[in-house]
Design an enzyme around this catalytic site. Structure first.
Site, PDB file in Angstrom:
ATOM      1  N   CYS A  79       0.738  -1.540  -0.098  1.00 28.02           N
ATOM      2  CA  CYS A  79       0.062   0.152   0.459  1.00 28.02           C
ATOM      3  C   CYS A  79       0.626   1.419  -0.099  1.00 28.02           C
ATOM      4  O   CYS A  79       1.653   1.398  -1.327  1.00 28.02           O
ATOM      5  CB  CYS A  79      -0.741  -0.318   1.122  1.00 28.02           C
ATOM      6  N   HIS A 185      -4.035  -4.805  -0.175  1.00 30.10           N
ATOM      7  CA  HIS A 185      -3.834  -5.155   1.122  1.00 30.10           C
ATOM      8  C   HIS A 185      -3.498  -7.223   1.116  1.00 30.10           C
ATOM      9  O   HIS A 185      -4.595  -7.194   0.799  1.00 30.10           O
ATOM     10  CB  HIS A 185      -4.500  -4.497   2.060  1.00 30.10           C
ATOM     11  N   GLU A 187      -3.050  -8.808   3.083  1.00 34.18           N
ATOM     12  CA  GLU A 187      -2.947  -9.541   4.078  1.00 34.18           C
ATOM     13  C   GLU A 187      -4.649  -9.165   4.730  1.00 34.18           C
ATOM     14  O   GLU A 187      -5.399  -9.711   5.372  1.00 34.18           O
ATOM     15  CB  GLU A 187      -2.178  -8.939   5.170  1.00 34.18           C
TER      16      GLU A 187
END
Lengths: 211, 252
Positions: A79, A185, A187
């Site tokens: 990011c 992202h 994750e």
């Protein structure tokens, strides 16, 4: 061993938990001597470009990251962390980045052919792969989760691994040599995100760094 | 292109999900992490947790909930309720939430939006608005304190103010529709979505899949939130998405 660079910004918790889920050992640190011993770095980041660069400069971590990249250590920016790898950003002024990749972060204009559109680019968008990369081995293009108002432009074409369409061509995965970035992202991007992250850690494992 | 998002909302009190969740497959319908996982598996694009704890202790428990969810799941989530100061935002975001949602506190002190946006970036700050039609004013009015208090703010003015202060997203609840299951408030959603340049999540009134189509096409919403129809398994996220896909709405 992955070193998550803790320079005071970014959601370290979810990145570290994601690594735990795929069973990859990591440390979170702001100490060069500790990060130096790791096999690969992750540079997370949420917030404003200027603040992040200021923190990296104050802690001399920017210099350290550039040195690490130069000696071939894998680095993944996520990011804002990806945007920091580039030359500069136009977020609230013009600020210099780490300069490991060519290009700069600019604001989504919010208008395309006279039509207004929403900024930030927030939500799930589909990846389009442009070339092979260790990061995208054996994964299929699907949706990943983005949240950002600035996007990279002026990147070298051979550094563009995948992009998404949001009124602009949005570089989503970039990579040149041992330097990588993901604008979304991983994750927070379900199975595909985890697979991409796993590919990075696999790449780290397979990369020999001279000490 | 960006897909439209479907967001189940969970009310959490003292660390437990409340308001009759009836998923048959769950061992413990009160465990936020287990429910979050169930919604993730159905294809939820995001989750919202609303902390309705009355006590200070309950609020502290929310941090554990947030850590638990962030540790287990790879989808984004927002936490609202009881966030009154920058310190509250830090607590929740550092525990692993992706966004915080501000409601009453932002109305009482709009600067809070700016403080949060400057510290964490605008993408972390959701401004939640409870809107109710005001016949006299001929437009919608902002309510606070869980819809109990009317304010002197009109919805359209307030969303513009919130956006200029740095809100990254608006969570818009129609009090007129909430719990009615007669469909989202299309006129309200459209008016707000056209008034600002940030994403708008429509909430209140979902009763079936067709209501989601409507709010995305006519209402111009970027995301839609629902609680009871998902909790009671009247429909599922999967079913809603299949319907939307069929109707030509872009979903994940």
């Amino acid at each position: 061993m992955i070193g998550i660079v803790d320079y005071g910004m970014g959601n370290l918790f979810s990145v570290s938990k994601a690594l735990e889920r795929i069973g990859v050992p990591y440390i979170i640190s702001d100490k060069k001597e500790q990060l130096d011993k790791t096999d690969g770095l992750i540079l997370p980041g949420v917030g404003a470009f200027r603040d992040a660069m200021k923190l990296l400069d104050e802690t001399n971590l920017s210099e350290f990251i550039i040195e690490q990249a130069d000696k071939g250590k894998p680095i993944l920016g996520i990011c804002l962390g990806m945007q920091l790898l580039f030359d500069e950003s136009e977020e609230n002024g013009v600020f210099k980045g780490l300069g490991l990749l060519k290009g700069k972060a600019v604001l989504f204009p919010g208008e395309s052919n006279g039509e207004r559109y929403k900024v930030p680019h927030m939500g799930w968008n589909k990846l389009k792969f442009h070339q092979d990369s260790p990061l995208t081995a054996e994964v299929h293009a699907d949706h990943v989760y983005f949240v950002h108002s600035y996007f990279i432009t002026g990147e070298e074409r051979d550094a563009l691994v995948a992009s998404s369409d949001y009124f602009e061509e949005v570089p989503a995965v970039v990579g040149k040599g041992n330097v990588f970035g993901m604008q979304f992202h991983p994750e927070k991007s379900g199975d595909l995100g985890m697979a991409l992250l796993k590919n990075y850690t696999q790449y780290v494992q397979n990369t020999e760094v001279e000490v | 292109m960006l897909t439209k998002r479907i967001i189940p909302c969970l009310d959490v009190k003292e660390g437990r999900v409340v308001k009759g969740i009836q998923f048959v497959e769950l061992r413990d319908a009160g465990d936020p992490v287990e429910l979050a996982r169930a919604y993730d598996q159905q294809g939820a694009d995001e989750l919202v947790f609303l902390d309705i704890s009355a006590s200070h202790e309950g609020r502290k428990t929310m941090v554990d909930v947030v850590q638990g969810v962030a540790a287990e799941l790879a989808i984004p989530f927002t936490v609202g309720g009881g966030i009154n100061a920058l310190e509250d935002m830090k607590r929740i975001l550092r525990a692993g939430a992706d966004k915080v949602s501000l409601n009453t506190a932002a109305v009482l002190r709009p600067e809070l939006i700016r403080e949060g946006a400057e510290y964490f970036g605008t993408q972390c700050i959701v401004v939640a608005i409870d809107a109710k039609w005001d016949e006299e004013a001929g437009t919608w009015r902002v309510y606070t304190h869980g819809g109990r208090k009317s304010t002197d703010k009109l919805v359209i003015d307030w969303v513009k103010e919130a956006a200029s202060l740095g809100a990254g997203e608006i969570l818009l609840t129609s009090m007129d529709r909430d719990g009615e299951k007669s469909g989202f408030n299309i006129a309200l959603t459209k008016a707000v979505s056209e008034a600002v340049n940030i994403p708008v999540i429509a909430s209140g009134g979902a009763g079936g899949s067709e209501h989601f189509t409507e709010v995305f096409t006519e209402g111009k919403a970027d995301a839609a939130l629902a609680a009871s129809i998902f909790h009671y398994e009247e429909t599922s996220v999967k079913e809603v998405k299949a319907h939307l896909k069929n109707e030509g709405v872009n979903v994940r």
